[in-house]
Design a protein around this motif. Sequence first.
Motif, PDB file in Angstrom:
ATOM      1  N   LYS A 114     -22.849  -9.651   9.340  1.00 47.01           N
ATOM      2  CA  LYS A 114     -21.877 -10.244   8.424  1.00 47.01           C
ATOM      3  C   LYS A 114     -20.724 -10.931   9.153  1.00 47.01           C
ATOM      4  CE  LYS A 114     -20.798  -8.071   4.518  1.00 47.01           C
ATOM      5  NZ  LYS A 114     -20.333  -6.972   3.623  1.00 47.01           N
ATOM      6  N   CYS A 115     -20.498 -10.588  10.407  1.00 46.35           N
ATOM      7  CA  CYS A 115     -19.356 -11.088  11.160  1.00 46.35           C
ATOM      8  C   CYS A 115     -19.409 -12.612  11.298  1.00 46.35           C
ATOM      9  CB  CYS A 115     -19.313 -10.437  12.534  1.00 46.35           C
ATOM     10  SG  CYS A 115     -17.906 -10.954  13.548  1.00 46.35           S
ATOM     11  N   VAL A 116     -18.271 -13.264  11.012  1.00 47.36           N
ATOM     12  CA  VAL A 116     -18.171 -14.720  11.128  1.00 47.36           C
ATOM     13  C   VAL A 116     -17.350 -15.145  12.354  1.00 47.36           C
ATOM     14  CG1 VAL A 116     -18.534 -15.138   8.666  1.00 47.36           C
ATOM     15  CG2 VAL A 116     -16.208 -14.833   9.547  1.00 47.36           C
ATOM     16  N   ALA A 117     -17.056 -14.186  13.225  1.00 45.11           N
ATOM     17  CA  ALA A 117     -16.368 -14.445  14.501  1.00 45.11           C
ATOM     18  C   ALA A 117     -14.970 -15.029  14.316  1.00 45.11           C
ATOM     19  CB  ALA A 117     -17.231 -15.333  15.402  1.00 45.11           C
ATOM     20  N   GLU A 131      -5.645  -2.343   8.596  1.00 42.57           N
ATOM     21  CA  GLU A 131      -5.250  -3.746   8.434  1.00 42.57           C
ATOM     22  C   GLU A 131      -6.367  -4.679   8.892  1.00 42.57           C
ATOM     23  OE1 GLU A 131      -1.845  -6.968   9.773  1.00 42.57           O
ATOM     24  OE2 GLU A 131      -1.522  -4.851  10.255  1.00 42.57           O
ATOM     25  N   ALA A 132      -7.014  -4.342  10.012  1.00 41.49           N
ATOM     26  CA  ALA A 132      -8.125  -5.162  10.521  1.00 41.49           C
ATOM     27  C   ALA A 132      -9.240  -5.252   9.486  1.00 41.49           C
ATOM     28  CB  ALA A 132      -8.649  -4.584  11.835  1.00 41.49           C
ATOM     29  N   ALA A 133      -9.563  -4.132   8.863  1.00 41.73           N
ATOM     30  CA  ALA A 133     -10.603  -4.135   7.827  1.00 41.73           C
ATOM     31  C   ALA A 133     -10.167  -4.974   6.636  1.00 41.73           C
ATOM     32  CB  ALA A 133     -10.913  -2.709   7.399  1.00 41.73           C
ATOM     33  N   ALA A 134      -8.903  -4.906   6.286  1.00 42.63           N
ATOM     34  CA  ALA A 134      -8.395  -5.648   5.133  1.00 42.63           C
ATOM     35  C   ALA A 134      -8.397  -7.153   5.359  1.00 42.63           C
ATOM     36  CB  ALA A 134      -6.982  -5.173   4.789  1.00 42.63           C
ATOM     37  N   PRO A 141     -12.419 -11.607   7.055  1.00 39.33           N
ATOM     38  CA  PRO A 141     -12.855 -12.536   6.019  1.00 39.33           C
ATOM     39  C   PRO A 141     -14.287 -12.303   5.547  1.00 39.33           C
ATOM     40  CG  PRO A 141     -12.779 -13.646   8.133  1.00 39.33           C
ATOM     41  CD  PRO A 141     -12.180 -12.274   8.337  1.00 39.33           C
ATOM     42  N   ALA A 142     -15.087 -11.593   6.340  1.00 41.81           N
ATOM     43  CA  ALA A 142     -16.481 -11.348   5.980  1.00 41.81           C
ATOM     44  C   ALA A 142     -16.708  -9.944   5.436  1.00 41.81           C
ATOM     45  CB  ALA A 142     -17.372 -11.572   7.202  1.00 41.81           C
ATOM     46  N   ALA A 143     -15.649  -9.142   5.380  1.00 42.60           N
ATOM     47  CA  ALA A 143     -15.765  -7.747   4.937  1.00 42.60           C
ATOM     48  C   ALA A 143     -16.832  -7.011   5.743  1.00 42.60           C
ATOM     49  CB  ALA A 143     -16.031  -7.671   3.445  1.00 42.60           C
ATOM     50  N   ALA A 144     -16.821  -7.241   7.048  1.00 45.00           N
ATOM     51  CA  ALA A 144     -17.827  -6.642   7.935  1.00 45.00           C
ATOM     52  C   ALA A 144     -17.416  -5.271   8.462  1.00 45.00           C
ATOM     53  CB  ALA A 144     -18.104  -7.586   9.109  1.00 45.00           C
TER      54      ALA A 144
END
Length: 65
Positions: A9-12, A50-53, A56-59
């Motif tokens: 899911k990661c969009v980098a 915060e990083a999870a929030a 943008p990809a909710a990965a």
Amino acid sequence: MRVEFDEPKCVAAGQCAMVAPEVFDQRDDDGVAIVLDATPGADQHDAVREAAAVCPAAAIRLVEQ
């Protein structure tokens, strides 16, 4: 807390690595995030949340223990 990361899911975007650099980094070749510490200490919990929030990809999924 345990960090679960869905790599496909990661969009980098790199938001996680900027917000919580002790827990996340990015691969040099494609920028996809990597988890440096899947069970961060309590001092990192706010940054990891915060990083999870901001991902943008909710990965990033956090399992509170």
